[in-house]
Design an enzyme around this catalytic site. Structure first.
Site, PDB file in Angstrom:
ATOM      1  N   SER A  18     -11.115   0.622   3.130  1.00 50.35           N
ATOM      2  CA  SER A  18     -10.379   0.236   4.333  1.00 50.35           C
ATOM      3  C   SER A  18      -9.644   1.454   4.884  1.00 50.35           C
ATOM      4  O   SER A  18      -8.827   2.052   4.185  1.00 50.35           O
ATOM      5  CB  SER A  18      -9.389  -0.881   4.007  1.00 50.35           C
ATOM      6  OG  SER A  18     -10.069  -2.033   3.558  1.00 50.35           O
TER       7      SER A  18
ATOM      8  N   GLU B 230      -4.945   4.458   5.875  1.00 47.98           N
ATOM      9  CA  GLU B 230      -4.712   4.179   4.461  1.00 47.98           C
ATOM     10  C   GLU B 230      -5.092   5.352   3.572  1.00 47.98           C
ATOM     11  O   GLU B 230      -4.363   5.677   2.636  1.00 47.98           O
ATOM     12  CB  GLU B 230      -5.459   2.913   4.041  1.00 47.98           C
ATOM     13  CG  GLU B 230      -5.174   2.478   2.618  1.00 47.98           C
ATOM     14  CD  GLU B 230      -5.667   1.077   2.309  1.00 47.98           C
ATOM     15  OE1 GLU B 230      -6.000   0.818   1.135  1.00 47.98           O
ATOM     16  OE2 GLU B 230      -5.729   0.243   3.234  1.00 47.98           O
TER      17      GLU B 230
ATOM     18  N   ARG C 282       0.816  -1.219   0.000  1.00 48.77           N
ATOM     19  CA  ARG C 282       0.000   0.000   0.000  1.00 48.77           C
ATOM     20  C   ARG C 282       0.849   1.270   0.000  1.00 48.77           C
ATOM     21  O   ARG C 282       0.500   2.277   0.590  1.00 48.77           O
ATOM     22  CB  ARG C 282      -0.970   0.012   1.192  1.00 48.77           C
ATOM     23  CG  ARG C 282      -1.920  -1.162   1.231  1.00 48.77           C
ATOM     24  CD  ARG C 282      -2.834  -1.202   0.004  1.00 48.77           C
ATOM     25  NE  ARG C 282      -3.553  -2.470  -0.015  1.00 48.77           N
ATOM     26  CZ  ARG C 282      -3.133  -3.554  -0.677  1.00 48.77           C
ATOM     27  NH1 ARG C 282      -2.035  -3.498  -1.417  1.00 48.77           N
ATOM     28  NH2 ARG C 282      -3.815  -4.676  -0.640  1.00 48.77           N
TER      29      ARG C 282
END
Length: 353
Positions: free
Chosen positions: A238, A336, A161
């Site tokens: 998320s 995130e 990520r």
């Protein structure tokens, strides 16, 4: 064609429906216009925010004190297994097109909202696939050198990520090129939940349309496919990344918890589940703080269900969850989504910077 406006509320351009006004708002439809808009703002010393689909973004209630450049460029070229897409293309539409063409490599990324240009920045991934597995090059505008460059995959520094683009606004993504497999079947299915849904063993392949359909079903069940009728989808997906723990951090977690998911990483660290930690810290689905809440379907998503919350409300909930997990397990969760004018560590989350 460019569209120029003043004081545009960014809440209308994010999936969370949060965000104050942009001082200047520019929408661009060609690569040349995109580069020109960013270059002009840079020359004037104006702060710049490049905006795609707004699906991985939390903007402060004070808005953005500069120029927001919304990317609406279009164009997809497919040559065998080589797929090149402009940054403004809708991501899921691109995935659907590759699946229909019998090209494998993006099928597990079905249903993810946003635009193509955001995918290398975040190294978007789901259900056992990451875009870094298929990206061969990223065409960018280098703001520091005022030049257009093509970066090979190894220059993008992809990790979980993350990439060389995240947290550094030097490069504006113009287009992305992928190398996909002309197989008609999926890549080996790695994710156990997806394999069970498909009725195959982990590591086996399945027809591409079936994989796409199964992924969409799983995502919809978790409120992770945009649906105006489902308030749980008013989120940024998320909200926390899965923690990757050093041996010392893993030992501390082992002292405090049993049965947590553990996935060894090649560098000796161990990945665990943020959703598991959140749930075991006492935050159940639907846990609310004022007008914002955890999704009723999935504890990893923070939502603004009635579109009545503020960015300050959302950050307060995120802090509550992060502090609860840290107190219970000694693990600090990392957001995130990209924060604009906000931080989980600030006392005044509504103040733009």
């Amino acid at each position: 064609m460019n569209v120029h406006c003043q004081d545009v509320l960014l809440s209308g351009y994010t999936t969370l429906r949060l965000g104050g006004p942009a001082r200047t708002f520019v929408e661009v439809t060609t690569e040349d216009d995109l580069v020109a808009a960013v270059r002009a703002a840079d020359r004037e010393g104006e702060p710049v925010l490049v905006l795609g689909g707004g699906s991985n973004l939390v903007v402060s209630d004070a808005g953005f004190p500069g120029t927001v450049v919304r990317v609406a460029t279009r164009g997809v070229a497919i040559n065998g297994g080589t797929v090149r897409a402009e940054a403004g293309e809708d991501w899921d539409a691109l995935v659907a097109r590759t699946v229909a063409a019998g090209l494998a490599g993006l099928e597990c990324l079905s249903g993810i909202p946003g635009r193509v240009g955001a995918t290398p920045i975040q190294n978007v991934g789901a259900y056992g696939q990451d875009v870094s597995e298929t990206i061969t090059e990223v065409r960018v505008y280098d703001r520091k050198d005022d030049a257009i460059r093509t970066l090979a995959a190894d220059e993008c520094a992809f990790t979980y990520r993350h990439s060389a683009f995240k947290g550094d606004d030097r490069h504006v993504v113009l287009s992305v090129t992928f190398a996909l497999a002309e197989t008609g079947e999926s890549r080996p299915v790695k994710y156990a939940e997806l394999a069970r849904r498909l009725g195959v063993e982990a590591g086996e392949c399945a027809p591409l349309p079936e994989v796409r359909a199964a992924v969409l079903e799983l995502r919809k069940g978790k409120g992770m496919v945009l649906d105006p009728a489902d308030p749980d989808t008013r989120s940024a997906g998320s909200f926390f990344t899965n923690p990757i723990l050093t041996p010392a951090e893993l030992a501390l977690l082992t002292e405090r918890a049993e049965g947590f998911p553990a996935f060894p990483e090649p560098d000796g660290r161990t990945k665990t589940s943020a959703a598991w930690l959140i749930d075991r810290a006492g935050f159940t689905r639907g846990h609310a703080r004022g007008p914002v809440r955890l999704s009723t379907k999935h504890t990893l998503a923070l939502t603004n269900p009635g579109a009545e919350g503020t960015a300050a409300d959302l950050v307060a909930l995120a802090r509550e969850v992060r502090e609860g997990v840290r107190a219970a397990f000694g693990v600090t969760l990392v957001n995130e989504p990209v924060f604009i004018g906000l931080s989980l560590d600030e006392d005044t989350p509504g103040t733009a910077r």
